[in-house]
Structure formats: C-alpha cells, structure tokens
Design an enzyme around this catalytic site. Structure first.
Site, mmCIF file in Angstrom:
data_model
loop_
_atom_site.group_PDB
_atom_site.id
_atom_site.type_symbol
_atom_site.label_atom_id
_atom_site.label_comp_id
_atom_site.label_asym_id
_atom_site.label_seq_id
_atom_site.Cartn_x
_atom_site.Cartn_y
_atom_site.Cartn_z
ATOM 1 N N SER A 2 43.684 32.994 34.475
ATOM 2 C CA SER A 2 44.165 33.097 33.094
ATOM 3 C C SER A 2 44.222 31.719 32.453
ATOM 4 O O SER A 2 44.920 30.820 32.936
ATOM 5 C CB SER A 2 45.563 33.711 33.069
ATOM 6 O OG SER A 2 46.152 33.459 31.803
ATOM 7 N N HIS A 32 40.111 35.260 32.217
ATOM 8 C CA HIS A 32 41.148 36.082 31.565
ATOM 9 C C HIS A 32 41.693 35.318 30.360
ATOM 10 O O HIS A 32 42.126 34.166 30.481
ATOM 11 C CB HIS A 32 42.258 36.388 32.571
ATOM 12 C CG HIS A 32 43.296 37.336 32.081
ATOM 13 N ND1 HIS A 32 43.109 38.702 32.045
ATOM 14 C CD2 HIS A 32 44.552 37.122 31.596
ATOM 15 C CE1 HIS A 32 44.204 39.291 31.574
ATOM 16 N NE2 HIS A 32 45.097 38.344 31.281
ATOM 17 N N ASP A 42 44.281 35.397 27.321
ATOM 18 C CA ASP A 42 45.532 36.015 26.865
ATOM 19 C C ASP A 42 45.784 35.764 25.384
ATOM 20 O O ASP A 42 46.066 34.631 24.986
ATOM 21 C CB ASP A 42 46.705 35.438 27.665
ATOM 22 C CG ASP A 42 46.785 36.013 29.065
ATOM 23 O OD1 ASP A 42 46.827 37.252 29.198
ATOM 24 O OD2 ASP A 42 46.801 35.218 30.029
ATOM 25 N N MET A 92 48.115 36.255 22.280
ATOM 26 C CA MET A 92 49.511 36.556 21.913
ATOM 27 C C MET A 92 49.714 36.288 20.430
ATOM 28 O O MET A 92 49.212 35.284 19.907
ATOM 29 C CB MET A 92 50.464 35.685 22.731
ATOM 30 C CG MET A 92 50.258 35.842 24.230
ATOM 31 S SD MET A 92 51.509 34.939 25.144
ATOM 32 C CE MET A 92 50.913 35.186 26.827
ATOM 33 N N HIS A 150 42.818 40.026 27.029
ATOM 34 C CA HIS A 150 44.070 40.776 27.147
ATOM 35 C C HIS A 150 44.827 40.616 25.834
ATOM 36 O O HIS A 150 45.395 39.550 25.569
ATOM 37 C CB HIS A 150 44.868 40.217 28.343
ATOM 38 C CG HIS A 150 46.241 40.779 28.486
ATOM 39 N ND1 HIS A 150 47.173 40.245 29.357
ATOM 40 C CD2 HIS A 150 46.854 41.839 27.886
ATOM 41 C CE1 HIS A 150 48.302 40.951 29.271
ATOM 42 N NE2 HIS A 150 48.126 41.907 28.380
ATOM 43 N N MET A 204 47.763 40.986 23.528
ATOM 44 C CA MET A 204 49.196 41.244 23.408
ATOM 45 C C MET A 204 49.505 41.112 21.924
ATOM 46 O O MET A 204 50.127 40.131 21.477
ATOM 47 C CB MET A 204 49.990 40.240 24.262
ATOM 48 C CG MET A 204 49.883 40.520 25.757
ATOM 49 S SD MET A 204 50.267 39.097 26.791
ATOM 50 C CE MET A 204 48.658 38.316 26.845
ATOM 51 N N MET A 207 50.958 45.079 34.517
ATOM 52 C CA MET A 207 51.670 43.804 34.388
ATOM 53 C C MET A 207 52.637 43.630 35.564
ATOM 54 O O MET A 207 53.421 44.530 35.881
ATOM 55 C CB MET A 207 52.473 43.749 33.081
ATOM 56 C CG MET A 207 51.651 43.709 31.795
ATOM 57 S SD MET A 207 50.435 42.382 31.679
ATOM 58 C CE MET A 207 51.474 40.918 31.765
ATOM 59 N N ASP A 236 48.333 41.577 36.685
ATOM 60 C CA ASP A 236 48.471 40.357 35.882
ATOM 61 C C ASP A 236 49.928 39.930 35.827
ATOM 62 O O ASP A 236 50.782 40.671 35.345
ATOM 63 C CB ASP A 236 47.946 40.650 34.471
ATOM 64 C CG ASP A 236 48.007 39.454 33.538
ATOM 65 O OD1 ASP A 236 48.275 38.330 34.005
ATOM 66 O OD2 ASP A 236 47.780 39.649 32.330
HETATM 67 C C1 DX5 Z 1 51.375 36.951 30.684
HETATM 68 C C2 DX5 Z 1 49.878 36.909 30.738
HETATM 69 C C3 DX5 Z 1 49.328 36.500 32.043
HETATM 70 C C4 DX5 Z 1 49.732 35.099 32.458
HETATM 71 C C5 DX5 Z 1 49.937 35.140 33.928
HETATM 72 O O1 DX5 Z 1 51.770 37.550 29.506
HETATM 73 O O2 DX5 Z 1 49.319 38.163 30.416
HETATM 74 O O3 DX5 Z 1 47.903 36.626 32.056
HETATM 75 O O4 DX5 Z 1 48.786 34.109 32.181
HETATM 76 O O5 DX5 Z 1 50.430 33.919 34.330
HETATM 77 P P1 DX5 Z 1 50.950 33.687 35.796
HETATM 78 O O6 DX5 Z 1 49.777 33.977 36.710
HETATM 79 O O7 DX5 Z 1 51.355 32.274 35.806
HETATM 80 O O8 DX5 Z 1 52.060 34.658 36.020
HETATM 81 ZN ZN ZN Z 2 47.112 38.486 30.752
#
Ligand code: DX5
Ligand code: ZN
Length: 224
Positions: free
Chosen positions: A8, A33, A35, A37, A72, A74, A143, A181
């Site tokens: 990620s 990956h 992310d 947000m 991903h 969010m 998750m 994840d």
């Molecule tokens: C959290 C993300 C993850 C995050 C995981 O909301 O969706 O992808 O990067 O990070 P680690 O592996 O550090 O828990």
């Molecule tokens: Zn993620």
C-alpha cells in the site's frame, strides 16, 4: 494457491512516489495498492486520479509488464470517482458497499469501464450484500483495521470474516480474489492465509523497512 502481495502506497514516501512504486515492484510486489481517502467517508485525505495516472507508467516490471493498480476507494459517493479512476488507468477498483446508494449499479459501472470490481468490508460491516452480487464481482477485500490510517493493529475478528467470505466464494464456484487489508505483517500473514485470504495488502510493514525485497521475501516465506 497463488498468493499476491499488494504493498500500500499509503506508507510510501509521498515526495518520491514514482521511485517508491518502481522500488517496491523491483522488490517483488504483485499489485500496487492505491488507497483513496476523501476526508468524508474516512477522516483522512490522500490522492486522486491524477496521481494514479501519473504513477501508471512507473508500475512496470523490469521486463515491461504492467503491474496491476489496485484502487481502494474510501470515498462517498462512489460512482464519479470510480469512473475517474477507470479513466486514470486503474486495473481493479474496490469500494465500500455502505458508501454507495446502489451497489449493483456501482459494480456494473466499474466493469463497463473495463476494470475489475471489488467490495470492501469494514470490521463491523455484515457480508449480507454478497448474497446478491457475488456473481458480479472479481474481488472481496476484508479490512483488518478500520479504514483511514496505516500502521494500526490487526483486529482478530477479521479472521472469522475472511473464513466466512472464503466459504461464500468457494460456494459460488467463481474465480474471486480474497484480499485482506490492514495490520498485515510478516508474523500474521500466515494466519490470514489459513483463514482463506489469497491477496495481502501491507503498507507500514513494507514501506516502514529499508529493504522492501527482504520483507516481501519474508512474507512469501511465511506463506510457503
Ligand atoms: C487503511 C488502508 C490500508 C493501509 C494499510 O485504511 O486501506 O491499505 O495502507 O496499512 P497497514 O498495512 O500499515 O495497516
Ligand atoms: Zn487499502
């Protein structure tokens, strides 16, 4: 079982993202990956489709093969940003069903845009929606933490959720990836695999270490 490791970028150095993508692929990453947000669905803000598009040319192996970009989302609402990421070169786009007013429509729109579609389940989110859309999706993402931040501890009930998803996927007879994840490290990746996961997102566990190749190799060793 073919296991995939999906680092990620959330824990990468944002000042040198292209280099980070190249380095982690050289270290053995199978997917990147990404992310997304929005400071609305989750209390944090990361990057959008323009950054995804800029990184696409960096997401190649030394032999020139494209490495899948696993977006991903969010975000809430889902559909407009999903379309923008399809346009930006995403290969897989996953979203949280509780963030979409019309889950089936969002899945169809992602697939019509030429991407694989995934559904993401938060730690306290039930799996019921899978009863109605499992034949339409390519990926389920469970998750291991509440979404929004890297570096959190794995919530153990996610293992039961992975087992429940694995049962549904096997019953469907479809080729659907089961990704986990959040909170995945060298010392718990095996437990997630034993529960039924086949694809592993890891942010801080990989980017928090100086040698990406060494961590990814240790993860693969634990999966062997
Ligand atoms: C959290 C993300 C993850 C995050 C995981 O909301 O969706 O992808 O990067 O990070 P680690 O592996 O550090 O828990
Ligand atoms: Zn993620």
């Amino acid at each position: 079982m073919t296991y995939r490791i999906a680092p990620s970028l959330l824990s990468a150095d944002f000042a040198r993202l292209g280099e980070e993508v190249r380095d982690v692929i050289a270290g053995g990453a199978d997917w990147i990956h990404f992310d997304v947000m929005d400071n609305h669905y989750v209390p944090n803000l990361t990057f959008g489709p323009m950054v995804c598009s800029a990184l696409r040319s960096h997401a190649r192996t030394v032999t020139g093969n494209q490495v899948p970009i696993d977006v991903h989302l969010m975000v809430q609402p889902v559909d407009a940003l999903a379309a923008a990421f399809a346009q930006a070169g995403a290969d897989l786009i996953s979203f949280h069903p509780d963030a979409s007013g019309h889950v089936h429509r969002s899945i169809q729109a992602i697939k019509a845009a030429g991407c694989q579609a995934g559904l993401v389940f938060n730690p306290a989110e039930p799996l019921d929606v899978l009863d109605w859309v499992i034949d339409d999706i390519d990926l389920v993402l469970v998750m291991g933490v509440n979404p929004g931040f890297g570096g959190q501890s794995f919530i153990d009930s996610a293992l039961r959720k992975i087992e429940a998803v694995r049962t549904r996927i096997d019953a469907s007879g479809k080729d659907i990836r089961l990704e986990v994840d959040g909170g995945i490290k060298v010392d718990n990746i095996r437990r997630a695999a034993d529960a039924g996961a086949d694809t592993f997102v890891a942010g801080s566990a990989i980017f928090g270490q100086p040698d990406y190749r060494a961590v990814i190799a240790r993860m693969r060793g634990a999966l062997r």
